[in-house]
Scaffold this motif. Structure first.
Motif, PDB file in Angstrom:
ATOM      1  N   SER A 163     -19.007  13.924  -3.290  1.00  0.00           N
ATOM      2  CA  SER A 163     -19.524  14.130  -4.648  1.00  0.00           C
ATOM      3  C   SER A 163     -19.445  12.769  -5.329  1.00  0.00           C
ATOM      4  CB  SER A 163     -18.665  15.159  -5.393  1.00  0.00           C
ATOM      5  OG  SER A 163     -17.335  14.679  -5.554  1.00  0.00           O
ATOM      6  N   GLU A 164     -19.584  12.717  -6.640  1.00  0.00           N
ATOM      7  CA  GLU A 164     -19.503  11.436  -7.328  1.00  0.00           C
ATOM      8  C   GLU A 164     -18.120  10.817  -7.197  1.00  0.00           C
ATOM      9  OE1 GLU A 164     -20.758  11.796 -11.348  1.00  0.00           O
ATOM     10  OE2 GLU A 164     -22.856  12.218 -10.843  1.00  0.00           O
ATOM     11  N   THR A 165     -17.079  11.654  -7.173  1.00  0.00           N
ATOM     12  CA  THR A 165     -15.715  11.125  -7.127  1.00  0.00           C
ATOM     13  C   THR A 165     -14.870  11.759  -6.035  1.00  0.00           C
ATOM     14  OG1 THR A 165     -14.967  12.765  -8.764  1.00  0.00           O
ATOM     15  CG2 THR A 165     -15.711  10.628  -9.598  1.00  0.00           C
ATOM     16  N   GLY A 166     -15.463  12.553  -5.170  1.00  0.00           N
ATOM     17  CA  GLY A 166     -14.694  13.255  -4.149  1.00  0.00           C
ATOM     18  C   GLY A 166     -15.220  13.005  -2.753  1.00  0.00           C
ATOM     19  N   VAL A 167     -14.386  13.262  -1.762  1.00  0.00           N
ATOM     20  CA  VAL A 167     -14.795  13.103  -0.371  1.00  0.00           C
ATOM     21  C   VAL A 167     -14.069  14.141   0.473  1.00  0.00           C
ATOM     22  CG1 VAL A 167     -13.002  11.344   0.034  1.00  0.00           C
ATOM     23  CG2 VAL A 167     -14.967  11.498   1.579  1.00  0.00           C
ATOM     24  N   VAL A 168     -14.813  14.753   1.409  1.00  0.00           N
ATOM     25  CA  VAL A 168     -14.258  15.745   2.333  1.00  0.00           C
ATOM     26  C   VAL A 168     -14.608  15.301   3.746  1.00  0.00           C
ATOM     27  CG1 VAL A 168     -14.239  18.158   3.057  1.00  0.00           C
ATOM     28  CG2 VAL A 168     -14.542  17.589   0.631  1.00  0.00           C
ATOM     29  N   LEU A 169     -13.604  15.236   4.617  1.00  0.00           N
ATOM     30  CA  LEU A 169     -13.800  14.804   5.993  1.00  0.00           C
ATOM     31  C   LEU A 169     -13.301  15.885   6.941  1.00  0.00           C
ATOM     32  CD1 LEU A 169     -12.338  11.172   5.678  1.00  0.00           C
ATOM     33  CD2 LEU A 169     -14.736  11.863   5.450  1.00  0.00           C
ATOM     34  N   GLY A 170     -13.958  16.008   8.088  1.00  0.00           N
ATOM     35  CA  GLY A 170     -13.528  16.977   9.085  1.00  0.00           C
ATOM     36  C   GLY A 170     -13.801  16.468  10.489  1.00  0.00           C
ATOM     37  N   VAL A 171     -12.989  16.894  11.462  1.00  0.00           N
ATOM     38  CA  VAL A 171     -13.172  16.467  12.845  1.00  0.00           C
ATOM     39  C   VAL A 171     -12.500  17.476  13.776  1.00  0.00           C
ATOM     40  CG1 VAL A 171     -11.054  15.077  12.950  1.00  0.00           C
ATOM     41  CG2 VAL A 171     -12.999  14.469  14.414  1.00  0.00           C
ATOM     42  N   LEU A 192     -18.322   3.905   5.622  1.00  0.00           N
ATOM     43  CA  LEU A 192     -17.419   4.616   4.727  1.00  0.00           C
ATOM     44  C   LEU A 192     -16.159   5.041   5.472  1.00  0.00           C
ATOM     45  CD1 LEU A 192     -16.757   6.005   2.019  1.00  0.00           C
ATOM     46  CD2 LEU A 192     -17.965   8.029   2.875  1.00  0.00           C
ATOM     47  N   LEU A 193     -16.324   5.573   6.684  1.00  0.00           N
ATOM     48  CA  LEU A 193     -15.169   5.961   7.483  1.00  0.00           C
ATOM     49  C   LEU A 193     -14.249   4.773   7.744  1.00  0.00           C
ATOM     50  CD1 LEU A 193     -16.596   8.409  10.180  1.00  0.00           C
ATOM     51  CD2 LEU A 193     -14.818   8.918   8.499  1.00  0.00           C
ATOM     52  N   VAL A 194     -14.844   3.638   8.070  1.00  0.00           N
ATOM     53  CA  VAL A 194     -14.047   2.432   8.328  1.00  0.00           C
ATOM     54  C   VAL A 194     -13.260   2.039   7.089  1.00  0.00           C
ATOM     55  CG1 VAL A 194     -14.170  -0.044   8.804  1.00  0.00           C
ATOM     56  CG2 VAL A 194     -15.532   1.554  10.160  1.00  0.00           C
ATOM     57  N   GLU A 195     -13.899   2.061   5.920  1.00  0.00           N
ATOM     58  CA  GLU A 195     -13.224   1.662   4.686  1.00  0.00           C
ATOM     59  C   GLU A 195     -12.120   2.653   4.325  1.00  0.00           C
ATOM     60  OE1 GLU A 195     -12.296  -0.496   1.182  1.00  0.00           O
ATOM     61  OE2 GLU A 195     -13.146  -0.960   3.153  1.00  0.00           O
ATOM     62  N   PHE A 222     -17.525  13.145  13.106  1.00  0.00           N
ATOM     63  CA  PHE A 222     -16.836  13.336  11.824  1.00  0.00           C
ATOM     64  C   PHE A 222     -17.802  13.887  10.787  1.00  0.00           C
ATOM     65  CE2 PHE A 222     -14.329  10.272  14.085  1.00  0.00           C
ATOM     66  CZ  PHE A 222     -13.021  10.483  13.684  1.00  0.00           C
ATOM     67  N   SER A 223     -17.410  14.976  10.140  1.00  0.00           N
ATOM     68  CA  SER A 223     -18.179  15.496   9.011  1.00  0.00           C
ATOM     69  C   SER A 223     -17.790  14.709   7.769  1.00  0.00           C
ATOM     70  CB  SER A 223     -17.872  16.982   8.805  1.00  0.00           C
ATOM     71  OG  SER A 223     -18.430  17.442   7.584  1.00  0.00           O
ATOM     72  N   VAL A 224     -18.800  14.285   7.009  1.00  0.00           N
ATOM     73  CA  VAL A 224     -18.580  13.520   5.776  1.00  0.00           C
ATOM     74  C   VAL A 224     -19.376  14.175   4.655  1.00  0.00           C
ATOM     75  CG1 VAL A 224     -18.766  11.270   4.640  1.00  0.00           C
ATOM     76  CG2 VAL A 224     -18.303  11.386   7.104  1.00  0.00           C
ATOM     77  N   VAL A 235     -23.037  14.216   9.451  1.00  0.00           N
ATOM     78  CA  VAL A 235     -22.070  14.202  10.546  1.00  0.00           C
ATOM     79  C   VAL A 235     -22.248  12.888  11.283  1.00  0.00           C
ATOM     80  CG1 VAL A 235     -21.313  15.268  12.696  1.00  0.00           C
ATOM     81  CG2 VAL A 235     -22.036  16.705  10.781  1.00  0.00           C
ATOM     82  N   GLU A 236     -21.165  12.137  11.399  1.00  0.00           N
ATOM     83  CA  GLU A 236     -21.223  10.786  11.955  1.00  0.00           C
ATOM     84  C   GLU A 236     -20.435  10.694  13.257  1.00  0.00           C
ATOM     85  OE1 GLU A 236     -22.038   6.633  12.198  1.00  0.00           O
ATOM     86  OE2 GLU A 236     -22.952   8.266  11.064  1.00  0.00           O
ATOM     87  N   PRO A 237     -21.107  10.346  14.365  1.00  0.00           N
ATOM     88  CA  PRO A 237     -20.357  10.122  15.608  1.00  0.00           C
ATOM     89  C   PRO A 237     -19.612   8.790  15.535  1.00  0.00           C
ATOM     90  CG  PRO A 237     -22.695   9.666  15.943  1.00  0.00           C
ATOM     91  CD  PRO A 237     -22.557  10.216  14.553  1.00  0.00           C
TER      92      PRO A 237
END
Length: 455
Positions: A217-225, A143-146, A212-214, A64-66
């Motif tokens: 997986s190797e090819t997947g990404v799940v984000l939440g806020v 990662l969030l920025v990109e 932000f929840s980050v 989880v990233e502030p």
């Protein structure tokens, strides 16, 4: 790769089994299905809201990233927006100033080709960003920025796509295959999401700081806020796609979503509750229901939901997994949820049950550090996103303190994905064993078991 024809199905009212059949000639068609609709549910349901996520066996990193206003990314986003806009204006002006219709037609086609090529580059950039994060070469913030940068560029490219479509319409004796333009829109959708968009607003100072929840997986990404009174999540799993074939129809795509999200589908709005758009190698299914909105993308080759976004007002979220601690006259209640899900923290006086305003910190079981989440406010309530591992909530009010340690609940994965992955596991167990088996490593947070939550 076989391309699907563009099919737009406006489902004012729909049942899980559709009676409509798409056009045999591959032309575009809008169809309204007049079948009995479910009644509008006024109060929150106690059934589980399923989500697309990453199986624990495939999870590589979770944190989880502030995030807050950040001058560096803010200037980068401003520069990107300006660059995309300048390029779009230059392209349009070049087309509009063409000396003849033939040149104008060729310029429009060239620009569409350019957007398609850029979409391929964005796909590579997104994959590379996830790989670098998994390898520890990018922080969660980076990662969030990109991902936010990719989102912003994809939105700008889609605006240019729309402008080119209008220019093509205005050009005599010229048209562009609508299926091609729609397929390009669906491809650009792959790189956008409501959480990424909100990250841009936070970093540019247009919205308040958020956590932000980050999960990757190797090819997947799940984000939440949790943002502006809503819980917002998005998920993308490239491994669920099969671009080598297109065998799933739009009727089947709706059935797949209905089976994967039974609670959402059964409580969809009576009017304009469901919308299906099919183009390229995917189907986009959007459902407005009594507790929020779902947008799910079904791959036309694999028949799996590979991307989703969900937006849910916090007032519609209920939970059946509650942890409580009472000490020093304070009653601390945590409505637990799954990793990355909406986590509610409530603080009251134990005697009077009056809400208490106090600062709240959270720390992971494996860490000695705690992070300030904020304060509970006059209603005694604070919302955030759940960590993926056991955590400790601490509240201090004057000389009183209360501490609660608990764990996230199991992931309410999609019904169809749970079945498919169970079948995949069974198939692997009956296959010829190899010399060794490796699994994805879990990063700073794991996914421990616990009782299911009802949200």
């Amino acid at each position: 790769m076989k391309a699907l024809p563009l099919v737009v199905v406006m489902l004012l009212v729909a049942s899980p089994v559709l009676g409509a059949v798409g056009p045999a000639d591959g032309s575009a068609q809008a169809t309204a299905l007049d079948e009995p609709a479910p009644a509008q549910v006024q109060s929150p349901s106690n059934e589980t809201i399923h989500v697309l996520d990453i199986p624990s066996s495939q999870l590589v990193r979770a944190t989880v990233e502030p995030a807050h206003v950040d001058l560096g990314p803010s200037l980068g986003f401003a520069g990107l927006d300006a660059s995309v806009e300048v390029q779009s204006r230059a392209s349009i002006e070049r087309i509009e100033s063409a000396g003849d219709d033939s040149t104008r037609q060729q310029l429009i086609l060239d620009e569409i080709n350019s957007i398609e090529q850029r979409a391929i580059a964005l796909q590579s950039a997104q994959r590379s960003a996830v790989e670098q994060f998994n390898a520890g070469e990018l922080t969660a913030r980076e990662l969030l920025v990109e991902l936010a940068r990719i989102d912003a560029e994809a939105r700008g490219l889609n605006e240019r796509r729309v402008a080119l479509r209008e220019l093509a319409t205005e050009t005599p004796d010229f048209s562009i295959n609508s299926g091609r333009l729609a397929a390009l829109e669906r491809e650009l959708d792959t790189f956008t999401g409501p959480v990424r968009k909100y990250a841009v607003l936070v970093m540019t100072g247009e919205s308040d700081a958020a956590r932000f929840s980050v999960r990757t997986s190797e090819t997947g990404v799940v984000l939440g806020v949790v943002a502006d009174g809503e819980y917002v999540r998005e998920a993308y799993r490239a491994g669920l796609r099969n671009r080598d074939q297109s065998t799933v129809s739009y009727e089947e795509a709706l059935d797949i979503v209905a089976e994967s999200y039974p609670t959402i589908y059964s409580s969809r709005a009576a009017q304009n509750g469901t919308n299906v758009i099919s183009a390229g190698d995917s189907h986009r299914v959007r459902i407005n229901y009594d507790r929020g909105q779902l947008t799910a993308y079904v791959d036309a080759g694999s028949g799996r939901v590979f991307k989703e976004s969900q937006t849910r007002p916090l007032g519609s979220i209920a939970t059946g997994a509650v942890a409580t601690e009472v000490k020093d006259g304070l009653a601390l209640t945590v409505d637990r949820t799954y990793p990355g899900g909406p986590l509610r923290i409530q603080l009251n006086e134990s005697g009077s049950d009056d809400p208490v305003d106090a600062n709240v910190t959270i720390g992971l079981e494996a860490s000695q550090e705690s992070t300030l989440l904020g304060h509970t406010g006059t209603d005694g309530t604070l919302w955030t996103v759940s960590p993926s591992s056991p955590y400790t909530i601490t509240v201090i009010k004057g000389n009183s303190a209360v501490v609660l340690t608990t764990s996230p609940t199991p992931m309410p994965d999609l019904v169809m994905n749970t079945t498919a992955e169970a079948n995949d596991s069974a198939a692997m167990m009956t296959s010829t064993p190899t010399e060794s088996t490796s699994s994805a490593s879990v990063g700073s947070e794991g996914a421990p078991p616990g009782p299911p939550a009802v949200i």
